[in-house]
Design a protein around this motif. Sequence first.
Motif, PDB file in Angstrom:
ATOM      1  N   SER A 395      18.168  -4.772  16.715  1.00 47.52           N
ATOM      2  CA  SER A 395      17.705  -3.662  15.886  1.00 47.52           C
ATOM      3  C   SER A 395      17.659  -2.392  16.719  1.00 47.52           C
ATOM      4  O   SER A 395      17.474  -2.444  17.946  1.00 47.52           O
ATOM      5  N   LEU A 396      17.830  -1.278  16.053  1.00 45.60           N
ATOM      6  CA  LEU A 396      17.787   0.017  16.724  1.00 45.60           C
ATOM      7  C   LEU A 396      16.416   0.625  16.490  1.00 45.60           C
ATOM      8  O   LEU A 396      16.074   1.018  15.376  1.00 45.60           O
ATOM      9  N   VAL A 397      15.634   0.687  17.539  1.00 44.63           N
ATOM     10  CA  VAL A 397      14.272   1.210  17.482  1.00 44.63           C
ATOM     11  C   VAL A 397      14.144   2.300  18.525  1.00 44.63           C
ATOM     12  O   VAL A 397      14.607   2.153  19.665  1.00 44.63           O
ATOM     13  N   LEU A 398      13.515   3.411  18.115  1.00 42.37           N
ATOM     14  CA  LEU A 398      13.273   4.510  19.048  1.00 42.37           C
ATOM     15  C   LEU A 398      11.937   4.325  19.745  1.00 42.37           C
ATOM     16  O   LEU A 398      10.956   3.911  19.104  1.00 42.37           O
ATOM     17  N   PRO A 399      11.833   4.612  21.029  1.00 45.92           N
ATOM     18  CA  PRO A 399      12.917   5.039  21.930  1.00 45.92           C
ATOM     19  C   PRO A 399      13.809   3.866  22.321  1.00 45.92           C
ATOM     20  O   PRO A 399      13.392   2.709  22.274  1.00 45.92           O
ATOM     21  N   LEU A 400      15.044   4.185  22.706  1.00 43.47           N
ATOM     22  CA  LEU A 400      15.982   3.150  23.098  1.00 43.47           C
ATOM     23  C   LEU A 400      15.523   2.453  24.386  1.00 43.47           C
ATOM     24  O   LEU A 400      14.875   3.059  25.243  1.00 43.47           O
ATOM     25  N   ILE A 401      15.860   1.194  24.499  1.00 41.54           N
ATOM     26  CA  ILE A 401      15.470   0.397  25.654  1.00 41.54           C
ATOM     27  C   ILE A 401      16.545   0.538  26.732  1.00 41.54           C
ATOM     28  O   ILE A 401      17.743   0.438  26.450  1.00 41.54           O
ATOM     29  N   LYS A 402      16.085   0.750  27.950  1.00 42.37           N
ATOM     30  CA  LYS A 402      16.984   0.827  29.093  1.00 42.37           C
ATOM     31  C   LYS A 402      16.825  -0.459  29.894  1.00 42.37           C
ATOM     32  O   LYS A 402      15.784  -0.682  30.532  1.00 42.37           O
ATOM     33  N   TYR A 403      17.842  -1.301  29.836  1.00 50.01           N
ATOM     34  CA  TYR A 403      17.796  -2.592  30.507  1.00 50.01           C
ATOM     35  C   TYR A 403      18.242  -2.446  31.957  1.00 50.01           C
ATOM     36  O   TYR A 403      19.112  -1.623  32.283  1.00 50.01           O
ATOM     37  N   ASP A 404      17.626  -3.246  32.803  1.00 48.57           N
ATOM     38  CA  ASP A 404      18.027  -3.282  34.208  1.00 48.57           C
ATOM     39  C   ASP A 404      19.293  -4.107  34.342  1.00 48.57           C
ATOM     40  O   ASP A 404      19.468  -5.118  33.651  1.00 48.57           O
ATOM     41  N   GLN A 405      20.145  -3.680  35.265  1.00 46.64           N
ATOM     42  CA  GLN A 405      21.384  -4.418  35.495  1.00 46.64           C
ATOM     43  C   GLN A 405      21.077  -5.726  36.204  1.00 46.64           C
ATOM     44  O   GLN A 405      20.299  -5.777  37.151  1.00 46.64           O
ATOM     45  N   PHE A 406      21.689  -6.771  35.693  1.00 47.98           N
ATOM     46  CA  PHE A 406      21.486  -8.109  36.246  1.00 47.98           C
ATOM     47  C   PHE A 406      22.767  -8.553  36.928  1.00 47.98           C
ATOM     48  O   PHE A 406      23.830  -8.588  36.306  1.00 47.98           O
ATOM     49  N   THR A 407      22.642  -8.859  38.196  1.00 44.71           N
ATOM     50  CA  THR A 407      23.789  -9.339  38.973  1.00 44.71           C
ATOM     51  C   THR A 407      23.645 -10.831  39.194  1.00 44.71           C
ATOM     52  O   THR A 407      22.675 -11.291  39.793  1.00 44.71           O
ATOM     53  N   GLU A 408      24.596 -11.581  38.685  1.00 46.73           N
ATOM     54  CA  GLU A 408      24.535 -13.031  38.795  1.00 46.73           C
ATOM     55  C   GLU A 408      24.808 -13.469  40.235  1.00 46.73           C
ATOM     56  O   GLU A 408      25.755 -13.028  40.872  1.00 46.73           O
ATOM     57  N   ARG A 409      23.928 -14.349  40.717  1.00 42.01           N
ATOM     58  CA  ARG A 409      24.097 -14.882  42.071  1.00 42.01           C
ATOM     59  C   ARG A 409      24.350 -16.371  41.983  1.00 42.01           C
ATOM     60  O   ARG A 409      23.559 -17.126  41.402  1.00 42.01           O
ATOM     61  N   ARG A 410      25.461 -16.785  42.548  1.00 44.93           N
ATOM     62  CA  ARG A 410      25.812 -18.197  42.487  1.00 44.93           C
ATOM     63  C   ARG A 410      24.964 -18.995  43.474  1.00 44.93           C
ATOM     64  O   ARG A 410      24.669 -18.545  44.592  1.00 44.93           O
ATOM     65  N   LYS A 411      24.589 -20.162  43.040  1.00 46.94           N
ATOM     66  CA  LYS A 411      23.800 -21.037  43.895  1.00 46.94           C
ATOM     67  C   LYS A 411      24.702 -21.667  44.956  1.00 46.94           C
ATOM     68  O   LYS A 411      25.832 -22.067  44.684  1.00 46.94           O
ATOM     69  N   ARG A 412      24.157 -21.742  46.124  1.00 46.13           N
ATOM     70  CA  ARG A 412      24.907 -22.370  47.205  1.00 46.13           C
ATOM     71  C   ARG A 412      24.816 -23.894  47.097  1.00 46.13           C
ATOM     72  O   ARG A 412      23.771 -24.457  46.752  1.00 46.13           O
ATOM     73  N   LYS A 413      25.913 -24.531  47.369  1.00 45.37           N
ATOM     74  CA  LYS A 413      25.939 -25.978  47.350  1.00 45.37           C
ATOM     75  C   LYS A 413      25.269 -26.529  48.601  1.00 45.37           C
ATOM     76  O   LYS A 413      25.434 -26.017  49.709  1.00 45.37           O
ATOM     77  N   LYS A 414      24.486 -27.548  48.387  1.00 47.85           N
ATOM     78  CA  LYS A 414      23.804 -28.189  49.500  1.00 47.85           C
ATOM     79  C   LYS A 414      24.801 -29.024  50.305  1.00 47.85           C
ATOM     80  O   LYS A 414      25.648 -29.715  49.746  1.00 47.85           O
ATOM     81  N   MET A 415      24.656 -28.948  51.579  1.00 52.49           N
ATOM     82  CA  MET A 415      25.500 -29.718  52.474  1.00 52.49           C
ATOM     83  C   MET A 415      24.828 -31.057  52.776  1.00 52.49           C
ATOM     84  O   MET A 415      23.656 -31.119  53.176  1.00 52.49           O
ATOM     85  N   HIS A 416      25.503 -32.136  52.525  1.00 53.05           N
ATOM     86  CA  HIS A 416      24.966 -33.476  52.766  1.00 53.05           C
ATOM     87  C   HIS A 416      25.593 -34.053  54.034  1.00 53.05           C
ATOM     88  O   HIS A 416      26.773 -33.845  54.299  1.00 53.05           O
TER      89      HIS A 416
END
Length: 416
Positions: A395-416
């Motif tokens: 929905s469009l509601v005033l004032p407009l929402i400013k979302y923070d940029q989300f940077t996806e971080r890949r999980k590191r694989k565990k070393m066995h």
Amino acid sequence: MAASCSLVCCGQEKDSDKSVIVRFSNGNIKNADKLDFTMFKNTDENNPRKKSQRILVAESDRLSYVGCNFGAGSLKCNNLCNYYVGVLNKKTMKMEVHSAQLFNMQPSIPGETTVTAKSQDTPLTYRDKVDSLIEMFGTNKQKRALSSRRLNQVGSDALHQAVTKAANTVIDQKGLEALQQEVSKTESQGDMFLHLPPIHSDADRPENVYLFDDLLSPVEFEALEQAGSTMAALSSEDLQKMRDGGCLCVVKVLEDMPAEDGAIRDKTSRCAFYLSLLLKLARLKNVTRQFGQEDGCPRIIQNKLLRTFSVETFKNGRVSNMVSSSMRAKLAGYSLALLLHMGHMIADLTLLHRDLHITEARMIEVAKSMGLTLIRPPRGLAAKEKLHDEHRRASLVLPLIKYDQFTERRKRKKMH
């Protein structure tokens, strides 16, 4: 009756016997008889590259002119073409045809040099040495490539200077701080901001944030009258075919369309037809000029769609229109803005991303870039009442929402 004349060819002539054709770089000479011409030749006649070098000097009372057939100031046309001049002998009425060469006469001012020679102490680069060899001993193809590369280099330098001058002009007009604020605002919106409809963030009403006239101009809206009437008269069977064809948003809008209010019904049907074209265009990769003709699309709407939501490409000797990934994001933004106007500033994102054949995450990214508020029913209540409507809405509601940029971080694989 005028007397006739005949042509006499003088055969191959030596360079010293060639006639001379001159042109002046700074204008036309009115009194050519007052010029004193002198020809100088190179004394090293044993050198095959220097024996044909000539310097022509024309002196007058006010100024001297110099032209040569070698070096940077010479005319290259002498090496590409053969020139001939005809001299008419009025006694014998025979015209003798002599070979000629062209000289470009430039004014010579004492104390000034027109050509700045490179110092002998300056070392030449490898590229300069190769270019010199091509100029002296290269083939015609290599010389043409060298000339083309130098012209491109001059063009790039001129373009760089023009861009720098334009940038300095903009900085002087707006100021450096204002430009930095605009750049930071654009970067905060992300790349998606470039493909969204025009936004009016200072609007006092939700319907004025994304103006309807920016989506459909009054002329374009008027052209959709007949197509909207056809859309409003669709039967239930036609709606089912449209639902099977992947226009769930359009079917939902037509089913919720009021039957009493004629003005709202007419506007909704026209917008529904335009929305169906946007959805069809988003599912295509290459667009032909016949797009929308089978659906009764007006010519002005067809031109708008091709001009706004497609990219012209040149392939197999033909110009074609292609819908790229960035154009699909643009189609998603314009379709979402149109749905907001049709649904009282509320749009169904789930139906829209299914019709556009894009992922839900991509659709949510477009909605967040437009500053919309995301709505989703509680999971517990929906499961309890067994509601089928698990759709995510915006929905469009005033004032407009400013979302923070989300940077996806890949999980590191565990070393066995």
